[in-house]
Write a protein that holds these residues in place. Structure first.
Motif, PDB file in Angstrom:
ATOM      1  N   ARG A   1     -13.436  -0.262   8.289  1.00  0.00           N
ATOM      2  CA  ARG A   1     -13.216   0.777   7.296  1.00  0.00           C
ATOM      3  C   ARG A   1     -13.602   2.136   7.886  1.00  0.00           C
ATOM      4  O   ARG A   1     -14.393   2.211   8.827  1.00  0.00           O
ATOM      5  CB  ARG A   1     -14.015   0.480   6.028  1.00  0.00           C
ATOM      6  CG  ARG A   1     -13.695  -0.876   5.413  1.00  0.00           C
ATOM      7  CD  ARG A   1     -14.432  -1.095   4.105  1.00  0.00           C
ATOM      8  NE  ARG A   1     -13.944  -0.219   3.058  1.00  0.00           N
ATOM      9  CZ  ARG A   1     -12.891  -0.487   2.293  1.00  0.00           C
ATOM     10  NH1 ARG A   1     -12.211  -1.599   2.463  1.00  0.00           N
ATOM     11  NH2 ARG A   1     -12.520   0.361   1.337  1.00  0.00           N
TER      12      ARG A   1
ATOM     13  N   VAL B   1     -10.937  -5.789   9.151  1.00  0.00           N
ATOM     14  CA  VAL B   1     -10.481  -4.423   9.398  1.00  0.00           C
ATOM     15  C   VAL B   1     -11.660  -3.458   9.277  1.00  0.00           C
ATOM     16  O   VAL B   1     -12.401  -3.487   8.291  1.00  0.00           O
ATOM     17  CB  VAL B   1      -9.365  -4.042   8.402  1.00  0.00           C
ATOM     18  CG1 VAL B   1      -9.012  -2.561   8.539  1.00  0.00           C
ATOM     19  CG2 VAL B   1      -8.130  -4.908   8.630  1.00  0.00           C
TER      20      VAL B   1
ATOM     21  N   ASN C   1       0.765   1.714  11.268  1.00  0.00           N
ATOM     22  CA  ASN C   1       1.681   0.686  11.766  1.00  0.00           C
ATOM     23  C   ASN C   1       1.130  -0.098  12.945  1.00  0.00           C
ATOM     24  O   ASN C   1       1.857  -0.869  13.573  1.00  0.00           O
ATOM     25  CB  ASN C   1       3.028   1.311  12.134  1.00  0.00           C
ATOM     26  CG  ASN C   1       2.921   2.347  13.254  1.00  0.00           C
ATOM     27  OD1 ASN C   1       1.852   2.546  13.822  1.00  0.00           O
ATOM     28  ND2 ASN C   1       4.030   3.007  13.566  1.00  0.00           N
TER      29      ASN C   1
ATOM     30  N   ASN D   1      -0.490   8.285   9.837  1.00  0.00           N
ATOM     31  CA  ASN D   1      -0.454   6.977  10.484  1.00  0.00           C
ATOM     32  C   ASN D   1      -1.788   6.754  11.188  1.00  0.00           C
ATOM     33  O   ASN D   1      -2.067   7.375  12.222  1.00  0.00           O
ATOM     34  CB  ASN D   1       0.691   6.912  11.497  1.00  0.00           C
ATOM     35  CG  ASN D   1       0.974   5.484  11.942  1.00  0.00           C
ATOM     36  OD1 ASN D   1       1.009   4.572  11.137  1.00  0.00           O
ATOM     37  ND2 ASN D   1       1.186   5.302  13.238  1.00  0.00           N
TER      38      ASN D   1
ATOM     39  N   ARG E   1      -4.498   9.297   4.031  1.00  0.00           N
ATOM     40  CA  ARG E   1      -3.514   8.347   3.516  1.00  0.00           C
ATOM     41  C   ARG E   1      -2.082   8.818   3.771  1.00  0.00           C
ATOM     42  O   ARG E   1      -1.136   8.030   3.652  1.00  0.00           O
ATOM     43  CB  ARG E   1      -3.738   8.107   2.025  1.00  0.00           C
ATOM     44  CG  ARG E   1      -3.454   9.283   1.124  1.00  0.00           C
ATOM     45  CD  ARG E   1      -3.789   8.971  -0.319  1.00  0.00           C
ATOM     46  NE  ARG E   1      -5.220   8.685  -0.484  1.00  0.00           N
ATOM     47  CZ  ARG E   1      -5.755   8.278  -1.630  1.00  0.00           C
ATOM     48  NH1 ARG E   1      -4.997   8.081  -2.674  1.00  0.00           N
ATOM     49  NH2 ARG E   1      -7.056   8.059  -1.707  1.00  0.00           N
TER      50      ARG E   1
ATOM     51  N   ARG F   1      -4.188   3.522   6.380  1.00  0.00           N
ATOM     52  CA  ARG F   1      -3.235   2.495   6.818  1.00  0.00           C
ATOM     53  C   ARG F   1      -2.322   3.092   7.878  1.00  0.00           C
ATOM     54  O   ARG F   1      -2.165   4.314   7.978  1.00  0.00           O
ATOM     55  CB  ARG F   1      -2.426   1.947   5.648  1.00  0.00           C
ATOM     56  CG  ARG F   1      -1.653   2.981   4.849  1.00  0.00           C
ATOM     57  CD  ARG F   1      -0.712   2.305   3.866  1.00  0.00           C
ATOM     58  NE  ARG F   1      -1.405   1.398   2.989  1.00  0.00           N
ATOM     59  CZ  ARG F   1      -1.834   1.730   1.765  1.00  0.00           C
ATOM     60  NH1 ARG F   1      -1.635   2.950   1.311  1.00  0.00           N
ATOM     61  NH2 ARG F   1      -2.450   0.847   1.008  1.00  0.00           N
TER      62      ARG F   1
ATOM     63  N   LYS G   1      -9.322  -3.959  14.150  1.00  0.00           N
ATOM     64  CA  LYS G   1      -9.511  -5.183  13.367  1.00  0.00           C
ATOM     65  C   LYS G   1     -10.167  -6.221  14.257  1.00  0.00           C
ATOM     66  O   LYS G   1      -9.531  -6.800  15.137  1.00  0.00           O
ATOM     67  CB  LYS G   1      -8.184  -5.709  12.825  1.00  0.00           C
ATOM     68  CG  LYS G   1      -8.335  -6.930  11.922  1.00  0.00           C
ATOM     69  CD  LYS G   1      -6.995  -7.399  11.372  1.00  0.00           C
ATOM     70  CE  LYS G   1      -7.172  -8.609  10.447  1.00  0.00           C
ATOM     71  NZ  LYS G   1      -5.872  -9.094   9.935  1.00  0.00           N
TER      72      LYS G   1
ATOM     73  N   GLU H   1      -9.570   4.852   2.212  1.00  0.00           N
ATOM     74  CA  GLU H   1      -8.509   3.906   2.548  1.00  0.00           C
ATOM     75  C   GLU H   1      -7.539   4.549   3.531  1.00  0.00           C
ATOM     76  O   GLU H   1      -7.059   5.668   3.321  1.00  0.00           O
ATOM     77  CB  GLU H   1      -7.761   3.484   1.290  1.00  0.00           C
ATOM     78  CG  GLU H   1      -6.681   2.447   1.548  1.00  0.00           C
ATOM     79  CD  GLU H   1      -5.982   1.997   0.283  1.00  0.00           C
ATOM     80  OE1 GLU H   1      -4.964   1.288   0.399  1.00  0.00           O
ATOM     81  OE2 GLU H   1      -6.444   2.371  -0.814  1.00  0.00           O
TER      82      GLU H   1
ATOM     83  N   ARG I   1      -2.549  -2.249  14.207  1.00  0.00           N
ATOM     84  CA  ARG I   1      -3.946  -2.709  14.182  1.00  0.00           C
ATOM     85  C   ARG I   1      -4.179  -3.546  15.436  1.00  0.00           C
ATOM     86  O   ARG I   1      -3.269  -4.206  15.930  1.00  0.00           O
ATOM     87  CB  ARG I   1      -4.227  -3.560  12.936  1.00  0.00           C
ATOM     88  CG  ARG I   1      -4.195  -2.799  11.643  1.00  0.00           C
ATOM     89  CD  ARG I   1      -4.642  -3.668  10.467  1.00  0.00           C
ATOM     90  NE  ARG I   1      -3.727  -4.792  10.255  1.00  0.00           N
ATOM     91  CZ  ARG I   1      -2.636  -4.730   9.511  1.00  0.00           C
ATOM     92  NH1 ARG I   1      -2.300  -3.594   8.914  1.00  0.00           N
ATOM     93  NH2 ARG I   1      -1.858  -5.780   9.357  1.00  0.00           N
TER      94      ARG I   1
END
Length: 309
Positions: free
Chosen positions: A203, A201, A222, A191, A188, A220, A196, A218, A224
């Motif tokens: 996992r 998305v 910048n 980057n 987390r 995340r 997707k 989780e 996808r």
């Protein structure tokens, strides 16, 4: 209507029923759409039954047409297999072999194997289509569908070609600048470049050596994309961390363009083990050209896949 014409009409009817389109059936058989329409009309006249509802944007089967389609499709498949077996009794496998595969896997691991396969079996003509959407081989008239990931319940026959293993990795430049995550929880702080696709998305799952269960983590970032190779290229440019199967990134890891992270954890894109499978209708089990291609591909991949070696 002669028997020969009837057989052509039956084949065209099956294609129209499977694709829902006169134009698609015409393209597959190399005929004008008007010719397909005439053959179907003659077939309906000979049967004294309406088989198709014709609409401006689509074609669909009548109730009688649906029953007729199921029976005729099986009969034509049986006829094709019988013809192939008789021809193959005295010769090598021959005929048209239709293969469908995911875009990246097909480009990297199927297309490069076709030249040697067709040199070994010069009487086999191959048609390769690449798409990431799952297709029904029966409806699309495909002999073999190659799929990666979790195998869903199906009435089709599936043969496992290899297990699918995932690796989280980044470029040496990214690791030098941002550090290496020590646990999946630390992702987390990084980057992460995420795939997707049509199912949403993807996992990221990890399990430690002492656990049988994958845990979702989780992540995340910048970027996808629905194209895995675009994300791979971004990772090569030092943009972030990716999680992908070894068959996609093995060359980059062995060439040290990407460096694996979190090696102590087993990674996955699903909460359960995944594989690479060849899927086909049951009657294709008797097809010598299908058997020849599966043997060729299995030998090329190896008992331990070359991308995991």
């Amino acid at each position: 209507m002669s028997n020969d014409v009837s057989l052509v009409a039956l084949r065209l009817f099956v294609r129209v029923a499977a694709t829902g389109s006169f134009a698609a059936a015409a393209r597959q058989h190399g005929l004008p759409a008007s010719s397909v329409s005439r053959h179907i009309a003659a077939l309906e006249k000979a049967l004294g039954q309406r088989l198709l509802y014709r609409h401006t944007r689509a074609v669909r089967l009548t109730e009688v047409g649906e029953q007729y389609y199921q029976t005729v499709r099986e009969v034509l498949d049986t006829l094709d297999i019988a013809t192939e077996q008789v021809q193959g009794a005295a010769t090598e496998p021959r005929g048209l072999l239709r293969i469908n595969a995911p875009v990246a896997f097909g480009r990297l691991h199927v297309a490069p194997r076709l030249a040697a396969f067709q040199a070994r079996y010069p009487d086999i003509e191959t048609e390769l289509t690449l798409t990431d959407a799952f297709i029904d081989p029966v409806q699309e008239g495909v002999d073999i569908v190659l799929r990666v990931g979790v195998l869903r319940d199906s009435s089709l026959v599936a043969r496992k070609l290899a297990d699918q293993h995932f690796v989280a990795c980044a470029s040496p430049a990214y690791i030098a600048e941002h550090g290496r995550p020590r646990t999946p929880e630390e992702l987390r702080l990084h980057n992460c470049l995420v795939y997707k696709g049509s199912r949403g998305v993807q996992r990221w799952y990890f399990r430690d050596p002492n656990s049988h269960l994958f845990r979702s983590h989780e992540v995340r970032g910048n970027l996808r994309s629905n194209n895995a190779e675009s994300l791979r290229e971004a990772a090569l440019q030092g943009q972030g961390i990716i999680l992908f199967p070894t068959w996609l990134i093995h060359d980059d890891i062995s060439g040290q363009r990407l460096t694996s992270v979190l090696e102590e954890w087993e990674a996955s894109g699903e909460p359960e083990p995944q594989g690479i499978h060849a899927i086909f209708p049951e009657n294709r089990l008797r097809s010598s050209k299908v058997a020849a291609f599966l043997t060729h591909l299995q030998q090329a991949i190896g008992e331990v896949p070359y991308w995991d070696g």
